[in-house]
Scaffold this active site. Structure first.
Site: not given
Ligand code: TTP
Ligand code: MG
Length: 357
Positions: A10, A108-109
């Site tokens: 991720d 992103d995962e």
């Molecule tokens: P995530 O992987 O949940 O969050 P992140 O990558 O920003 O942070 P982390 O380091 O904790 O992984 O989500 C990936 C992307 O998806 C995030 O950058 C933005 C988008 N997203 C939204 O648009 N709305 C949301 O509610 C969430 C959780 C994520």
């Molecule tokens: Mg992320």
């Protein structure tokens, strides 16, 4: 399926990280990507924020006005989807070069079946290599979890973020997974969680230690699945997901609206957008859903199954019908959304291998 080694990756603070990459002067300072904050009067939500912003209590999904109050000196940027999709595609490309089976699970995962590694420590070395390549080629960091299945790997990823690698082998499940909150298990949401809490289950371990039959009494068949997941048992294979699961569009109104005609008009517009996307990618859909959020943030969803169709008329009509009962009360509405799922390609599905370049 004994003996598998599954990796979950991720990206760290993804949208915000992509923004930092092209504006290095923002590094080290709080950065929030999302709706326009309009000096605290903005509508809509935070999409992503970097770890500096998180120190102020800001997080994804939070109203942007709230973020502004917590972090008025942060930098606020609008969402630039094309840039993130581009970065995402390049990262997935890197992963595809390394593992035969990868399943993109979000922008992103991804999961990778790395059972070709002979041990967890070999998988760890492999994870380092992937992190290094993403860091060199894309100048972005990610976190990786490694476990005997998808569930454990995903939970592992979150244990050391950002920039971490976490391994959980089966015997470590009680120590590393059981203390986590029940909400971390897939399928536990706003409805199930209070039911579990009422039955005295707060952590995953509380579920795992419960007698499976009592869970079945509470949740039916799903109780059995829940018990297995809590015990870290998960046989789901890593599968290349070629099709999107759903297509949806939603809008947060500039001002809360209580006039049903205006809300229905918005649903019509959203249906058109969804329909366009459906036609562009040649799908039929069979589930139609709506989402409605009142000004107090109370959020409802409703869905209906129809015969597979690509008809705009059916989409609009069904979406409006689903929304109508909520509009009768004339409560102020903040957001509406339209979604279709149960998607099927109009033409034959491409062969799975076709997608692996
Ligand atoms: P995530 O992987 O949940 O969050 P992140 O990558 O920003 O942070 P982390 O380091 O904790 O992984 O989500 C990936 C992307 O998806 C995030 O950058 C933005 C988008 N997203 C939204 O648009 N709305 C949301 O509610 C969430 C959780 C994520
Ligand atoms: Mg992320």
């Amino acid at each position: 399926m004994a003996g598998r080694i599954i990796m979950h990756l991720d990206m760290d603070y993804f949208f915000a990280a992509v923004e930092e990459r092209r504006r290095p002067e923002l590094k080290g300072k709080p950065l929030i990507v999302g709706a326009d904050p309009k000096e605290g009067r903005g509508r809509g939500v935070v999409s992503a924020c970097n770890y500096e912003a998180r120190r102020f209590g800001v997080h994804s999904g939070m109203p942007i006005s709230h973020a502004w109050r917590l972090c008025p000196n942060g930098t606020y940027l609008p969402v630039d989807f094309p840039a993130y999709i581009d970065a995402s595609a390049r990262i997935m490309g890197i992963l595809k070069n390394h593992a035969r089976k990868i399943e993109q699970a979000g922008i992103d995962e991804a999961y990778m079946d790395v059972s070709f590694c002979s041990s967890f420590s070999e998988a760890e070395a492999f994870a380092f290599k992937i992190k290094k390549e993403i860091s060199e080629k894309e100048r972005l960091t990610c976190s990786i979890g490694i476990g005997p299945n998808k569930l454990v790997a995903k939970l592992a990823t979150d244990l050391q973020k950002p920039d971490g690698i976490t391994i959980i082998i089966s015997s470590e499940i009680p120590v590393k997974i059981w203390p986590l909150h029940v909400g971390r298990l897939p399928g536990i949401g706003a409805k199930t969680e209070p039911m579990l809490a009422k039955a005295g289950m707060r952590t995953i371990g509380d579920i795992a230690r419960m007698d499976a039959n009592s869970l079945i009494d509470l949740f039916g068949k799903a109780g059995y699945e829940l018990h297995r997941l809590a015990n870290g048992i998960d046989d789901r294979p890593v599968e290349e997901e070629l099709e999107p699961k759903s297509i949806s569009r939603e809008v947060t109104f500039e001002k809360d609206i209580s006039n049903p005609a205006t809300i229905l008009k918005a649903i019509e517009e959203l249906s058109k957008y969804v329909h366009e996307a459906v036609i562009d990618s040649s799908y039929f859909f069979k589930n139609i859903g709506i989402k409605i959020r009142f000004s107090n943030f109370e959020t409802h969803t409703r869905a209906k199954t129809v015969k597979p169709t690509d008809s705009l008329e059916i989409l609009e009509k069904t979406a409006k019908e689903l929304a109508k009962p909520f509009l009768e009360e004339r409560k102020k509405v903040r957001l509406v959304g339209v979604r279709v799922s149960g998607l099927e390609k109009r033409s034959m599905k491409p062969l799975k291998d076709f997608a692996v370049k």
